[in-house]
Design a protein around this motif. Structure first.
Motif, PDB file in Angstrom:
ATOM      1  N   GLN A  68      43.757  42.325 -27.391  1.00  8.67           N
ATOM      2  CA  GLN A  68      43.587  41.131 -28.202  1.00  8.67           C
ATOM      3  C   GLN A  68      43.894  39.924 -27.327  1.00  8.67           C
ATOM      4  O   GLN A  68      44.534  40.063 -26.274  1.00  8.67           O
ATOM      5  N   PRO A  69      43.452  38.747 -27.719  1.00 12.27           N
ATOM      6  CA  PRO A  69      43.690  37.564 -26.878  1.00 12.27           C
ATOM      7  C   PRO A  69      45.160  37.353 -26.525  1.00 12.27           C
ATOM      8  O   PRO A  69      45.475  36.904 -25.422  1.00 12.27           O
ATOM      9  N   ASP A  70      46.066  37.667 -27.458  1.00 13.81           N
ATOM     10  CA  ASP A  70      47.485  37.407 -27.220  1.00 13.81           C
ATOM     11  C   ASP A  70      48.338  38.670 -27.133  1.00 13.81           C
ATOM     12  O   ASP A  70      49.561  38.605 -27.191  1.00 13.81           O
ATOM     13  N   TYR A  71      47.685  39.832 -26.969  1.00 11.99           N
ATOM     14  CA  TYR A  71      48.459  41.078 -27.020  1.00 11.99           C
ATOM     15  C   TYR A  71      47.724  42.194 -26.298  1.00 11.99           C
ATOM     16  O   TYR A  71      46.488  42.281 -26.343  1.00 11.99           O
ATOM     17  N   HIS A  72      48.499  43.064 -25.636  1.00 13.81           N
ATOM     18  CA  HIS A  72      47.946  44.237 -24.967  1.00 13.81           C
ATOM     19  C   HIS A  72      48.893  45.410 -25.180  1.00 13.81           C
ATOM     20  O   HIS A  72      50.116  45.265 -25.093  1.00 13.81           O
ATOM     21  N   GLN A  73      48.322  46.582 -25.461  1.00  9.95           N
ATOM     22  CA  GLN A  73      49.137  47.790 -25.613  1.00  9.95           C
ATOM     23  C   GLN A  73      48.367  48.987 -25.082  1.00  9.95           C
ATOM     24  O   GLN A  73      47.194  49.176 -25.400  1.00  9.95           O
ATOM     25  N   LEU A  74      49.045  49.791 -24.249  1.00  6.49           N
ATOM     26  CA  LEU A  74      48.467  51.020 -23.724  1.00  6.49           C
ATOM     27  C   LEU A  74      49.406  52.171 -24.035  1.00  6.49           C
ATOM     28  O   LEU A  74      50.583  52.140 -23.677  1.00  6.49           O
ATOM     29  N   THR A  75      48.885  53.184 -24.713  1.00  5.62           N
ATOM     30  CA  THR A  75      49.645  54.397 -25.007  1.00  5.62           C
ATOM     31  C   THR A  75      48.915  55.570 -24.373  1.00  5.62           C
ATOM     32  O   THR A  75      47.705  55.725 -24.537  1.00  5.62           O
ATOM     33  N   GLU A  76      49.659  56.401 -23.654  1.00  4.77           N
ATOM     34  CA  GLU A  76      49.086  57.551 -22.964  1.00  4.77           C
ATOM     35  C   GLU A  76      49.815  58.824 -23.371  1.00  4.77           C
ATOM     36  O   GLU A  76      51.026  58.820 -23.596  1.00  4.77           O
ATOM     37  N   PHE A  77      49.056  59.922 -23.472  1.00  2.00           N
ATOM     38  CA  PHE A  77      49.603  61.244 -23.761  1.00  2.00           C
ATOM     39  C   PHE A  77      49.138  62.194 -22.668  1.00  2.00           C
ATOM     40  O   PHE A  77      47.936  62.341 -22.437  1.00  2.00           O
ATOM     41  N   ILE A  78      50.098  62.817 -21.984  1.00  5.44           N
ATOM     42  CA  ILE A  78      49.803  63.694 -20.852  1.00  5.44           C
ATOM     43  C   ILE A  78      50.340  65.082 -21.170  1.00  5.44           C
ATOM     44  O   ILE A  78      51.544  65.267 -21.371  1.00  5.44           O
ATOM     45  N   LEU A  79      49.452  66.065 -21.237  1.00  5.88           N
ATOM     46  CA  LEU A  79      49.830  67.418 -21.618  1.00  5.88           C
ATOM     47  C   LEU A  79      50.145  68.261 -20.391  1.00  5.88           C
ATOM     48  O   LEU A  79      49.310  68.435 -19.509  1.00  5.88           O
ATOM     49  N   LYS A  80      51.358  68.783 -20.332  1.00  7.08           N
ATOM     50  CA  LYS A  80      51.814  69.676 -19.280  1.00  7.08           C
ATOM     51  C   LYS A  80      51.993  71.085 -19.861  1.00  7.08           C
ATOM     52  O   LYS A  80      51.886  71.278 -21.070  1.00  7.08           O
ATOM     53  N   PRO A  81      52.289  72.098 -19.012  1.00  7.76           N
ATOM     54  CA  PRO A  81      52.397  73.475 -19.520  1.00  7.76           C
ATOM     55  C   PRO A  81      53.369  73.659 -20.682  1.00  7.76           C
ATOM     56  O   PRO A  81      53.089  74.412 -21.593  1.00  7.76           O
ATOM     57  N   ASP A  82      54.520  72.979 -20.684  1.00 13.02           N
ATOM     58  CA  ASP A  82      55.471  73.167 -21.777  1.00 13.02           C
ATOM     59  C   ASP A  82      55.975  71.850 -22.350  1.00 13.02           C
ATOM     60  O   ASP A  82      56.936  71.828 -23.128  1.00 13.02           O
ATOM     61  N   THR A  83      55.320  70.741 -21.994  1.00 16.47           N
ATOM     62  CA  THR A  83      55.785  69.424 -22.429  1.00 16.47           C
ATOM     63  C   THR A  83      54.605  68.480 -22.630  1.00 16.47           C
ATOM     64  O   THR A  83      53.647  68.496 -21.863  1.00 16.47           O
ATOM     65  N   LEU A  84      54.688  67.655 -23.664  1.00 18.30           N
ATOM     66  CA  LEU A  84      53.757  66.550 -23.853  1.00 18.30           C
ATOM     67  C   LEU A  84      54.523  65.259 -23.592  1.00 18.30           C
ATOM     68  O   LEU A  84      55.557  65.004 -24.220  1.00 18.30           O
ATOM     69  N   ILE A  85      54.031  64.451 -22.664  1.00 21.68           N
ATOM     70  CA  ILE A  85      54.670  63.181 -22.325  1.00 21.68           C
ATOM     71  C   ILE A  85      53.907  62.061 -23.021  1.00 21.68           C
ATOM     72  O   ILE A  85      52.683  61.960 -22.916  1.00 21.68           O
ATOM     73  N   SER A  86      54.637  61.212 -23.725  1.00 25.37           N
ATOM     74  CA  SER A  86      54.044  60.064 -24.404  1.00 25.37           C
ATOM     75  C   SER A  86      54.617  58.784 -23.810  1.00 25.37           C
ATOM     76  O   SER A  86      55.828  58.570 -23.838  1.00 25.37           O
TER      77      SER A  86
END
Length: 263
Positions: free
Chosen positions: A139-157
């Motif tokens: 947005q003109p006044d806002y930025h947000q990035l969310t990532e989800f990375i799947l590993k063998p026994d863990t999900l990183i957010s």
């Protein structure tokens, strides 16, 4: 509210078969953070979501979500238009247009949101592979990035956001959460935030497909449960799934009934 609507509508399931090397629960945790129209396995799709305060039913046309019917504090229908343009709008209520974007070896959509025919100022870009999801609000006044990375026994957010004022970044924030597999139970995993165990997730097979339940803290009952259809199990599709008993903590969920982490 606009930013939350752009972002939270993308939170739902992809498929439970996206990464065979992960346990069932961490796969499910990964899947529930993807857009419903970015499904890798066309035979598995979210059917409904139950919390104490709301029920959501997903309606599909040609394998794509076109409506979400919600009953809660108020009844409403959210309309989705995959691979469409503004001419498809009904110009009433909340409507979403999803347009494919170019991304090598990656499912990609740009999502715009309309309220009573008026376009909100901003877009959400959603990308997904079998082990990675990104959701980026611009947005003109806002930025947000969310990532989800799947590993063998863990999900990183990972989540990063900042505002913009006169060309400068302001109010920068970042956070990381972990969904960690139970080493002794393939159907359970645990959500950690700030190094604390925040919630327990469980994968539950049933005759229609499966469900995912989430219990916050030490509660005796799930805070929400997500039901999925496996189209390969056609013999049981006519049988109804009974709602589960929920407790007040279920208000930690977004307008589509999907889990929303709150510190």
């Amino acid at each position: 509210m606009i930013r939350e609507s752009l972002f939270l509508v993308s939170f739902t399931m992809l498929t439970l078969n996206t990464a065979a090397f992960a346990n069932k629960c961490t796969e499910a945790a990964f899947s529930m953070n993807a857009n419903p129209n970015l499904r890798i396995d066309p035979n598995i799709y979210v059917d409904s979501v139950y919390t104490k305060s709301s029920t959501q039913k997903y309606i599909y046309t040609n394998g794509k979500v076109t409506e979400v019917r919600e009953k809660g504090e108020k009844e409403q229908i959210l309309y989705f238009y995959p691979d469409a343009d503004k001419s498809s709008l009904k110009n009433t209520g909340t409507e979403y247009i999803l347009t494919k974007c170019e991304a090598k070896d990656t499912l990609c959509y740009v999502q715009s949101i309309y309220q009573d025919g008026v376009l909100f100022d901003g877009t959400l870009t959603i990308k997904a592979t079998p082990d990675y999801i990104s959701q980026e609000i611009e947005q003109p006044d806002y930025h947000q990035l969310t990532e989800f990375i799947l590993k063998p026994d863990t999900l990183i957010s990972k989540d990063e956001s900042y505002g913009r004022q006169m060309g400068y970044k302001v109010n920068s924030k970042s956070s990381t959460m972990l969904y960690v597999a139970d080493p002794n139970d393939d159907t359970k995993c645990y959500l950690y935030a700030n190094e604390k165990n925040y919630a327990t997730l469980s994968y539950n097979p049933n005759e229609k497909g499966f469900s995912i339940s989430m219990t916050i803290g030490n509660l005796d009952h799930p805070s929400a449960e997500y039901f999925f259809i496996d189209a390969n199990k056609t013999s049981s599709l006519r049988k109804a799934v009974k709602p589960v008993k929920m407790l007040p903590k279920a208000r930690y969920f977004d307008l589509l009934g999907r889990y929303k982490f709150t510190k």
